[in-house]
Design a protein around this motif. Structure first.
Motif, PDB file in Angstrom:
ATOM      1  N   SER A   1       0.414  -0.985  -0.379  1.00 27.53           N
ATOM      2  CA  SER A   1      -0.118  -0.188   0.231  1.00 27.53           C
ATOM      3  C   SER A   1       0.856   1.627   0.079  1.00 27.53           C
ATOM      4  O   SER A   1      -0.018   2.146  -0.944  1.00 27.53           O
TER       5      SER A   1
ATOM      6  N   CYS B   1       1.049   3.696  -3.452  1.00 25.40           N
ATOM      7  CA  CYS B   1       0.523   4.744  -3.406  1.00 25.40           C
ATOM      8  C   CYS B   1       1.140   6.257  -3.677  1.00 25.40           C
ATOM      9  O   CYS B   1       1.472   5.996  -2.678  1.00 25.40           O
TER      10      CYS B   1
ATOM     11  N   GLY C   1      -7.957   3.771   1.486  1.00 27.26           N
ATOM     12  CA  GLY C   1      -8.454   4.771   2.719  1.00 27.26           C
ATOM     13  C   GLY C   1      -8.320   2.660   3.459  1.00 27.26           C
ATOM     14  O   GLY C   1      -8.152   3.334   4.417  1.00 27.26           O
TER      15      GLY C   1
ATOM     16  N   ILE D   1      -4.456   1.490   4.346  1.00 27.16           N
ATOM     17  CA  ILE D   1      -4.273   2.574   5.170  1.00 27.16           C
ATOM     18  C   ILE D   1      -4.660   2.631   6.389  1.00 27.16           C
ATOM     19  O   ILE D   1      -3.333   2.762   7.381  1.00 27.16           O
ATOM     20  N   SER D   2      -5.761   3.069   6.436  1.00 24.14           N
ATOM     21  CA  SER D   2      -6.280   3.792   8.398  1.00 24.14           C
ATOM     22  C   SER D   2      -5.925   2.091   8.812  1.00 24.14           C
ATOM     23  O   SER D   2      -5.713   2.202   9.798  1.00 24.14           O
TER      24      SER D   2
ATOM     25  N   SER E   1     -11.300   8.749   8.829  1.00 20.63           N
ATOM     26  CA  SER E   1     -10.196   8.992   8.501  1.00 20.63           C
ATOM     27  C   SER E   1      -9.382   9.989   7.659  1.00 20.63           C
ATOM     28  O   SER E   1     -10.441  10.405   6.086  1.00 20.63           O
TER      29      SER E   1
ATOM     30  N   HIS F   1     -14.892  10.635   1.623  1.00 21.68           N
ATOM     31  CA  HIS F   1     -14.745  10.590   3.201  1.00 21.68           C
ATOM     32  C   HIS F   1     -16.712  10.320   4.129  1.00 21.68           C
ATOM     33  O   HIS F   1     -17.099  11.122   4.609  1.00 21.68           O
TER      34      HIS F   1
ATOM     35  N   TYR G   1      -7.857   9.264   5.238  1.00 15.33           N
ATOM     36  CA  TYR G   1      -6.968   8.038   3.876  1.00 15.33           C
ATOM     37  C   TYR G   1      -8.397   8.091   3.257  1.00 15.33           C
ATOM     38  O   TYR G   1      -9.172   7.531   4.350  1.00 15.33           O
ATOM     39  N   SER G   2      -9.482   7.825   2.297  1.00 20.73           N
ATOM     40  CA  SER G   2     -11.349   7.661   1.733  1.00 20.73           C
ATOM     41  C   SER G   2     -10.550   6.516   0.751  1.00 20.73           C
ATOM     42  O   SER G   2      -9.199   6.180  -0.268  1.00 20.73           O
TER      43      SER G   2
ATOM     44  N   ARG H   1      -1.187   8.552  -4.262  1.00 20.03           N
ATOM     45  CA  ARG H   1      -2.385   9.206  -4.048  1.00 20.03           C
ATOM     46  C   ARG H   1      -3.333  10.181  -5.057  1.00 20.03           C
ATOM     47  O   ARG H   1      -3.345  11.332  -5.392  1.00 20.03           O
TER      48      ARG H   1
END
Length: 395
Positions: A32, A35, A65, A68-69, A58, A54, A60-61, A37
């Motif tokens: 990951s 990325c 996301g 990563i979250s 978080s 969103h 990160y979406s 972005r």
């Protein structure tokens, strides 16, 4: 030199902050970190296209996301990966080819850099509760039988209409975790297979066959149809311009010369050309080299468009000799030759054409692809040609 040794009698301490990235790098989610972005997975995902990027707490979406979250913030974000359908659209859209379905599956199994990642929600060794495993086993049995799957679709559609007869959405129970804020769209009472069979019956009975053409009986349509060809051309030009496409009008005799003039303005001397579209001898006399093999290094691809769609400004390309699909998608600039009379009202008209129905594959192209990332910058040309120029030939 930015950092030097400390002065005599002093100490210098260097603190590096990576915001948890080292933990991800040493975990099964390390991929990951590739990325960039760009936001492509967010735009391609059929789930996050509906709920928004969103929809959870978080920074990160999207599908990336969800990975990563969970890696950065721990097990509280593991349920985000359960929202994915694992259809693979995010992987196809990712410009650096991150295997997001695999990473989402790992998050579901509790594999993350967080020490509380596995089993943090009281789940079993593989990250699924007992009831979740039971439902997955039932689905596995149903999905392997076409008859059971079709029957379950009908029963699910009927049940949801009984539970929610006056709304297109069904409230989820609160114990699911999503029920506090999310509703589930009702299942269709008529599955796609039944609707597709009706479409086949419609196109077979409502189409009048003429040599090289098909005309659909407009009387059975519900949507408005543009009957006048001049109006179709005007609508096609307008809609293509909305997505940064360009229409250039020409005649059959001037087509090759117009394309040559266009190439010279770009200082282009080598193109990918679909056979029997332009006068290759004229191109060679103009110093332009023609290739019929796919080559990502070429800047321009020239193909014949089967038809144009007035309501969306799209063109339809089918596969065949000269690799027209690759010529339209690999090069940055796509030049499509389209006859004026081949502009149709909408996609159903194109699907009724014999050349489309009998083709091994077909592509609908609507101008340069666009996507806005989470930094609010615009990327053009992510999933196809960066420029689309349609040479509209009067016939």
């Amino acid at each position: 030199q930015l950092i030097r040794s400390p002065f005599p009698g002093q100490e210098r301490h260097l603190v590096l902050l990576d915001n948890g990235r080292t933990g991800i790098r040493n975990s099964p989610l390390r991929e990951s970190l590739y990325c960039i972005r760009c936001g492509s997975c967010l735009n391609a995902c059929p789930v996050f296209r509906e709920i928004g990027g969103h929809a959870y707490d978080s920074p990160y979406s999207g599908p990336i996301g969800s990975v990563i979250s969970a890696g950065l913030f721990g097990s509280d974000f593991i349920p985000l990966a359960q929202a994915s359908s694992l259809c693979g659209a995010c992987k196809e859209a990712c410009p650096v080819d991150i295997n997001l379905p695999k990473l989402l599956s790992r998050v579901r199994a509790g594999e993350s850099s967080s020490p509380n990642g596995r089993g943090a929600r009281g789940e079993g060794e593989h990250g699924l509760s007992t009831i979740s495993k039971l439902f997955m086993q039932i689905f596995s049995r149903v999905a392997r039988s076409p008859r059971l799957f079709a029957l379950s679709q009908r029963l699910a559609g009927l049940g949801m209409h009984l539970v929610s007869p006056f709304s297109n959405y069904v409230p989820l129970p609160a114990f699911t975790g999503w029920g506090y804020s999310k509703d589930l769209p009702r299942f269709a009472t008529r599955p796609f297979r039944d609707r597709f069979a009706k479409l086949e019956e419609y196109t077979g009975s409502q189409v009048n066959r003429y040599p090289g053409k098909q005309v659909i009986d407009e009387g059975s349509r519900k949507e408005p149809v543009v009957h006048d060809q001049d109006a179709r051309v005007a609508l096609f030009t307008e809609e293509l311009a909305r997505v940064n496409g360009n229409v250039l009008h020409t005649s059959p005799k001037e087509l090759t010369n117009k394309v040559i003039d266009f190439l010279k303005t770009r200082d282009i001397d080598k193109i990918h050309l679909e056979p029997n579209v332009l006068d290759e001898s004229a191109l060679k006399r103009a110093g332009i080299t023609v290739s019929h093999e796919p080559d990502p290094a070429l800047l321009v691809g020239v193909t014949k468009a089967i038809c144009g769609l007035a309501d969306t400004g799209s063109i339809v390309i089918v596969d065949g000799a000269g690799n027209p699909l690759q010529a339209s998608l690999l090069p940055r600039v796509h030049i499509a030759v389209l006859c004026r009379s081949d502009i149709l009202p909408s996609l159903p008209d194109a699907l009724a054409l014999p050349v489309v129905r009998e083709a091994g594959s077909a592509v609908v192209i609507t101008g340069p692809s666009r996507t806005a990332d989470i930094e609010m910058s615009l990327t053009i040309g992510m999933h196809g040609p960066g420029e689309l120029h349609v040479f509209l030939v009067d016939d």
